[in-house]
Design a protein around this motif. Structure first.
Motif, PDB file in Angstrom:
ATOM      1  N   PRO A   1       0.561  -1.371  -0.289  1.00  0.00           N
ATOM      2  CA  PRO A   1       0.167  -0.037   0.210  1.00  0.00           C
ATOM      3  C   PRO A   1       0.276   1.415   0.025  1.00  0.00           C
ATOM      4  O   PRO A   1       0.151   2.500  -0.712  1.00  0.00           O
ATOM      5  CB  PRO A   1      -1.240  -0.279   0.789  1.00  0.00           C
ATOM      6  CG  PRO A   1      -0.876  -1.526   1.096  1.00  0.00           C
ATOM      7  CD  PRO A   1       0.174  -1.987   1.162  1.00  0.00           C
ATOM      8  N   ASP A   2       2.057   1.134   0.430  1.00  0.00           N
ATOM      9  CA  ASP A   2       3.487   2.492   0.635  1.00  0.00           C
ATOM     10  C   ASP A   2       3.482   2.429  -0.890  1.00  0.00           C
ATOM     11  O   ASP A   2       4.391   3.441  -0.899  1.00  0.00           O
ATOM     12  CB  ASP A   2       3.744   2.357   2.231  1.00  0.00           C
ATOM     13  CG  ASP A   2       4.950   1.177   1.556  1.00  0.00           C
ATOM     14  OD1 ASP A   2       4.737   0.503   0.622  1.00  0.00           O
ATOM     15  OD2 ASP A   2       5.355   1.543   3.076  1.00  0.00           O
ATOM     16  N   GLY A   3       3.057   1.699  -1.758  1.00  0.00           N
ATOM     17  CA  GLY A   3       4.019   2.071  -3.085  1.00  0.00           C
ATOM     18  C   GLY A   3       5.005   1.317  -3.571  1.00  0.00           C
ATOM     19  O   GLY A   3       5.974   0.764  -4.793  1.00  0.00           O
ATOM     20  N   ARG A   4       5.490   1.027  -2.892  1.00  0.00           N
ATOM     21  CA  ARG A   4       6.760  -0.183  -2.814  1.00  0.00           C
ATOM     22  C   ARG A   4       6.450  -1.485  -3.037  1.00  0.00           C
ATOM     23  O   ARG A   4       6.008  -2.356  -2.441  1.00  0.00           O
ATOM     24  CB  ARG A   4       7.702  -0.651  -1.484  1.00  0.00           C
ATOM     25  CG  ARG A   4       8.276   0.600  -0.495  1.00  0.00           C
ATOM     26  CD  ARG A   4       8.939   0.563   1.418  1.00  0.00           C
ATOM     27  NE  ARG A   4       9.685  -0.224   0.706  1.00  0.00           N
ATOM     28  CZ  ARG A   4      10.029  -1.185   1.305  1.00  0.00           C
ATOM     29  NH1 ARG A   4       9.414  -2.008   1.822  1.00  0.00           N
ATOM     30  NH2 ARG A   4      11.321  -2.036   1.393  1.00  0.00           N
ATOM     31  N   HIS A   5       7.697  -2.746  -4.308  1.00  0.00           N
ATOM     32  CA  HIS A   5       7.032  -3.348  -4.524  1.00  0.00           C
ATOM     33  C   HIS A   5       8.213  -3.744  -5.245  1.00  0.00           C
ATOM     34  O   HIS A   5       9.450  -2.814  -5.632  1.00  0.00           O
ATOM     35  CB  HIS A   5       6.114  -3.075  -5.754  1.00  0.00           C
ATOM     36  CG  HIS A   5       6.780  -2.659  -6.796  1.00  0.00           C
ATOM     37  ND1 HIS A   5       6.757  -0.931  -6.690  1.00  0.00           N
ATOM     38  CD2 HIS A   5       7.407  -2.316  -7.706  1.00  0.00           C
ATOM     39  CE1 HIS A   5       7.318  -0.625  -7.761  1.00  0.00           C
ATOM     40  NE2 HIS A   5       7.741  -1.093  -8.942  1.00  0.00           N
ATOM     41  N   TYR A   6       8.156  -4.952  -5.666  1.00  0.00           N
ATOM     42  CA  TYR A   6      10.088  -5.435  -6.179  1.00  0.00           C
ATOM     43  C   TYR A   6       9.662  -5.638  -7.762  1.00  0.00           C
ATOM     44  O   TYR A   6       8.619  -5.230  -8.057  1.00  0.00           O
ATOM     45  CB  TYR A   6      10.276  -7.254  -5.931  1.00  0.00           C
ATOM     46  CG  TYR A   6      11.078  -7.150  -4.445  1.00  0.00           C
ATOM     47  CD1 TYR A   6      12.219  -6.580  -4.216  1.00  0.00           C
ATOM     48  CD2 TYR A   6      10.243  -8.167  -3.312  1.00  0.00           C
ATOM     49  CE1 TYR A   6      12.570  -6.953  -3.342  1.00  0.00           C
ATOM     50  CE2 TYR A   6      11.075  -8.070  -2.111  1.00  0.00           C
ATOM     51  CZ  TYR A   6      12.031  -7.586  -2.166  1.00  0.00           C
ATOM     52  OH  TYR A   6      12.942  -7.877  -1.437  1.00  0.00           O
TER      53      TYR A   6
ATOM     54  N   ILE B   1      13.621  -2.549  -5.946  1.00  0.00           N
ATOM     55  CA  ILE B   1      12.749  -2.232  -5.257  1.00  0.00           C
ATOM     56  C   ILE B   1      12.140  -0.609  -5.021  1.00  0.00           C
ATOM     57  O   ILE B   1      12.771   0.313  -5.201  1.00  0.00           O
ATOM     58  CB  ILE B   1      12.431  -1.672  -3.532  1.00  0.00           C
ATOM     59  CG1 ILE B   1      13.545  -3.227  -2.588  1.00  0.00           C
ATOM     60  CG2 ILE B   1      11.237  -1.770  -2.954  1.00  0.00           C
ATOM     61  CD1 ILE B   1      13.227  -3.149  -1.599  1.00  0.00           C
ATOM     62  N   GLY B   2      11.636  -0.893  -6.241  1.00  0.00           N
ATOM     63  CA  GLY B   2      10.665   0.239  -6.841  1.00  0.00           C
ATOM     64  C   GLY B   2      11.898   1.393  -8.086  1.00  0.00           C
ATOM     65  O   GLY B   2      12.046   0.467  -8.355  1.00  0.00           O
ATOM     66  N   LEU B   3      11.110   2.419  -7.814  1.00  0.00           N
ATOM     67  CA  LEU B   3      12.642   3.883  -8.247  1.00  0.00           C
ATOM     68  C   LEU B   3      13.876   3.511  -6.968  1.00  0.00           C
ATOM     69  O   LEU B   3      14.533   4.218  -7.362  1.00  0.00           O
ATOM     70  CB  LEU B   3      12.038   4.823  -7.921  1.00  0.00           C
ATOM     71  CG  LEU B   3      10.699   5.055  -8.480  1.00  0.00           C
ATOM     72  CD1 LEU B   3      10.305   6.646  -9.621  1.00  0.00           C
ATOM     73  CD2 LEU B   3      11.000   4.317 -10.375  1.00  0.00           C
ATOM     74  N   GLU B   4      14.065   3.033  -6.210  1.00  0.00           N
ATOM     75  CA  GLU B   4      15.464   2.735  -5.161  1.00  0.00           C
ATOM     76  C   GLU B   4      16.813   2.431  -5.731  1.00  0.00           C
ATOM     77  O   GLU B   4      16.733   1.207  -7.145  1.00  0.00           O
ATOM     78  CB  GLU B   4      15.265   1.525  -3.643  1.00  0.00           C
ATOM     79  CG  GLU B   4      13.757   2.824  -2.954  1.00  0.00           C
ATOM     80  CD  GLU B   4      13.594   2.024  -1.870  1.00  0.00           C
ATOM     81  OE1 GLU B   4      14.047   0.875  -1.855  1.00  0.00           O
ATOM     82  OE2 GLU B   4      12.746   1.999  -1.009  1.00  0.00           O
ATOM     83  N   PRO B   5      17.760   2.576  -5.563  1.00  0.00           N
ATOM     84  CA  PRO B   5      18.471   1.891  -5.660  1.00  0.00           C
ATOM     85  C   PRO B   5      18.905   0.716  -6.622  1.00  0.00           C
ATOM     86  O   PRO B   5      17.783   0.143  -5.461  1.00  0.00           O
ATOM     87  CB  PRO B   5      20.053   2.563  -4.628  1.00  0.00           C
ATOM     88  CG  PRO B   5      19.273   3.648  -4.081  1.00  0.00           C
ATOM     89  CD  PRO B   5      17.861   3.404  -4.177  1.00  0.00           C
TER      90      PRO B   5
END
Length: 564
Positions: free
Chosen positions: A437-442, A456-460
């Motif tokens: 729900p917070d937008g995080r995803h693989y 994970i999402g737009l993370e490094p």
């Protein structure tokens, strides 16, 4: 009233706060009564309008909080709309403004658009013509996120276009700070498990039947399975009103023959019993909300996994269960008239939608490594898919990834998809999973060079590499297969094993998506990516299937146990 019309009513002056505060509001903090998310705001910037608040309103169970300042309105709404699909939510919510007959000169704000498997943002400007002929240029910003597979949270900011850049950051600060329940309680775990198995094909059913009642006899509707761990549901129509005579309904399970089984019984007095066949009561308690009138129905949902389980009645969680008295697999049945005093001879109980799904405890039984990868894939595909194979076309759009959801809610799974490379010079495709729900995803993505990236999402990025067997020429077809179990994942390209991945940072379940255009540099507006055979299965160890059960025999009814 349309949100932008309501906004105009207070445009130019801040409405004074009203008393009492909205239900769920405590000062500058609000907790959704229905969905549990928490909103906080700076009272020097925003004020709540309690008269605009709604709680579980209508069939969509809408919770609404409206915040206001001199520059704009911010609506925060949780509801059972859009089946938790964020991209559908943002598109339809924004269309309420852009497709209104009163709105012209619409301009879509692609610079603000963003989309992931679990969150989607869209924005637009348009000129609204009022009844008196005046017009005003408005900007609308819609941010949707999934609360659950059934519910969605929508944040909508409405402001005059001239001041929109100034008010947007303060609205985004409120939205980003929203906290969503993590669902760690037994009740949440129970319904989460039901959602996961309900996305797949049942092992039995849905079955319907009529159960004849007779004191001292127990007619059953059998599933014909051999399971120790399962989820089951059935709806029972009352055979008569409880004011005329008591009745009961429930399940028998882990049945190895005759009365050798556990039974969960709910009676019309609002009491539940867990029994070992005709033996003593193992546990009991109260059930709120049992419907007892003529023509009414009651739905029981149950899960058994190892020594534990739980059940719900009419959508409300009731209790956890200790099932250690019987651990072996067996058949399941739905029945009515378990207790001799709860049956009127000659009456019938109608059963509707009796279905059973297997629960697979994957963490300890399914390995994730190169040696067993192919065997696990083959064994998993022997079972029914959780999502039937999908085919389609993804069309790339600037500022947003093109996505196709499988429509499941799983943490552990096997997935496969085939796609044809597009004609453009730069492109990417990939699978996203375990969206939160917070937008995080693989997301596991591949580009036109044959390189892959995982993160994970737009993370490094967490890992990168090359898929040597990936076909790179335009129009070439590639097949991706992905296995995810517990804290590990592994994938192959065109039948060749590639790598093992660490997925321990997000253990929770979510949908599985195939997409294109994850990277801004890999998007050419209008580019089409054709795909097929997008499917998802429960992971299974490479082992022989269990033998078919012996004939279970007929269980018997027994006397009502003494009141406790």
């Amino acid at each position: 009233m349309r949100r932008w019309m309501a906004f105009l009513i207070v445009l130019g002056g801040l409405v004074a706060p009203l008393a009492p505060a909205a239900l769920g509001q405590d000062g500058a903090t609000y907790t959704s009564p229905t969905y549990g998310y928490v909103v906080a705001w700076d009272p020097a910037v925003w004020q709540a309008l309690p008269d605009e608040a709604l709680v579980a309103d209508g069939p969509e169970e809408l919770d609404r909080l409206r915040l206001e300042n001199p520059a704009g309105s911010l609506y925060l709404e949780g509801s059972r709309r859009y089946e938790g699909v964020a991209t559908r939510c943002s598109a339809e919510e924004l269309a309420l403004f852009t497709r209104s007959p009163s709105v012209a000169e619409v301009a879509i704000r692609t610079d603000l658009a963003a989309a992931g498997p679990d969150r989607s943002i869209e924005s637009a400007e348009g000129t609204l013509t009022l009844e008196g002929g005046e017009s005003i240029r408005l900007a609308v910003y819609v941010d949707c996120r999934r609360l659950s597979p059934e519910a969605t949270l929508v944040a909508t900011l409405i402001a005059p276009a001239a001041v929109f850049p100034q008010v947007l950051p303060s609205a985004q600060a409120v939205v980003e700070a929203i906290s969503v329940p993590d669902g760690a309680e037994p009740e949440s775990d129970f319904f989460q498990a039901l959602r996961e198995v309900g996305a797949g094909a049942p092992a039995a059913g849905p079955l319907d039947g009529s159960l004849a009642l007779a004191a001292g006899a127990l007619e059953t509707l059998a599933a014909g399975v051999d399971l120790a761990d399962f989820a089951a549901t059935a709806t029972f129509a009352n055979p008569y009103p409880a004011v005329d005579h008591p009745f009961d309904f429930g399940f028998g399970f882990r049945q190895t023959g005759g009365d050798d089984h556990l039974r969960l019984v709910v009676d019309s007095d609002g009491v539940w019993y867990l029994k070992d066949g005709l033996g003593p009561v193992l546990a009991s308690g109260r059930v709120e909300g049992v419907r007892t009138g003529a023509g009414e129905t009651n739905t029981v949902e149950m899960i058994a996994r190892g020594d534990g389980g739980g059940f719900a009645v009419n959508g409300a969680f009731v209790a956890e269960l200790d099932l250690s008295a019987r651990s072996s697999g067996g058949d399941l049945f739905a029945a009515s008239g378990f207790f001799t005093e709860d049956a009127l001879d000659g009456r019938t109980t109608e059963v509707d939608g009796f279905a059973v799904w297997p629960l697979v405890s994957t963490d300890a039984t399914v390995p994730v490594d190169e040696t067993t990868f192919a065997g696990v894939l083959a064994a998993s595909r022997e079972g029914p898919p959780l999502a039937e194979p999908l085919a389609g076309i993804l069309t790339q759009t600037e500022g947003v990834a093109a996505l196709e959801p499988a429509g499941v809610n799983v943490a552990d799974f096997v997935a496969g998809v085939r796609w044809a490379n597009p004609e453009s010079a730069y492109w990417d495709v990939g699978i996203a999973f375990r969206d939160q729900p917070d937008g995080r995803h693989y997301r596991l993505t591949f580009d036109q060079t044959g390189g892959w990236a995982f993160g994970i999402g737009l993370e490094p990025k967490l890992a990168t590499g090359g898929a040597a067997t990936m076909r790179l020429e335009p129009g070439a077809v590639n097949t991706l297969e992905l296995l995810v179990v517990g804290e590990r994942a592994a994938f192959s390209m065109n039948g060749s094993f590639v790598a093992v991945l660490d997925v321990s940072a997000i253990p929770e379940s979510g949908d599985v998506w195939f997409g294109s255009g994850f990277g801004a540099g890999n998007v050419t507006a209008g580019t089409e990516v054709r795909f097929r055979d997008l499917a998802v299965w429960n992971p299974a160890p490479p082992s022989a299937p269990a033998p078919a059960p012996d004939a279970a025999g007929t269980p018997a009814a027994d006397p009502v146990p003494p009141a406790t």
